[in-house]
Design an enzyme around this catalytic site. Sequence first.
Site, mmCIF file in Angstrom:
data_model
loop_
_atom_site.group_PDB
_atom_site.id
_atom_site.type_symbol
_atom_site.label_atom_id
_atom_site.label_comp_id
_atom_site.label_asym_id
_atom_site.label_seq_id
_atom_site.Cartn_x
_atom_site.Cartn_y
_atom_site.Cartn_z
ATOM 1 C CG HIS A 205 -2.532 -1.532 0.680
ATOM 2 N ND1 HIS A 205 -2.747 -1.227 -0.108
ATOM 3 C CD2 HIS A 205 -2.506 -2.251 1.703
ATOM 4 C CE1 HIS A 205 -4.011 -1.941 0.128
ATOM 5 N NE2 HIS A 205 -3.439 -2.038 1.161
ATOM 6 C CG ASP B 170 -2.992 -8.948 0.487
ATOM 7 O OD1 ASP B 170 -4.883 -9.521 1.077
ATOM 8 O OD2 ASP B 170 -2.686 -7.942 1.238
ATOM 9 C CG HIS C 6 -6.600 -5.233 0.311
ATOM 10 N ND1 HIS C 6 -6.861 -6.818 1.186
ATOM 11 C CD2 HIS C 6 -5.842 -4.672 0.324
ATOM 12 C CE1 HIS C 6 -5.540 -5.751 2.343
ATOM 13 N NE2 HIS C 6 -4.998 -5.477 1.554
#
Length: 103
Positions: A46, A83, A85
Amino acid sequence: DPDTLMSPGTIEATFRSLGGAAAAVDAVFAGEAKNAFLCARPPGHHAETARAMGFCFFNTAAIAARHAQRAHGAERVAIFDWDVHHGNGTQDIFWSDASVLYA
């Protein structure tokens, strides 16, 4: 962001995660391992170029990809993020870089 909090051990944990990623890349390129899987916290997918986000302080996947390129001469790198997301930071970092495929 509100998800990305630091504690006294955060920097050491983050640097150990990054070091583990670099060591995994080195082991594969040295022929010491056929492949590598890094299970480390904090994660990394992220974090953007200049922003920590989603529990990620540095983008471990992006740093490992660049390490493969700069230390070992990899011309192209593929990052497959499975993953549950989206790894928005990894996508952001390599959006206009044809030498790295993010999927």
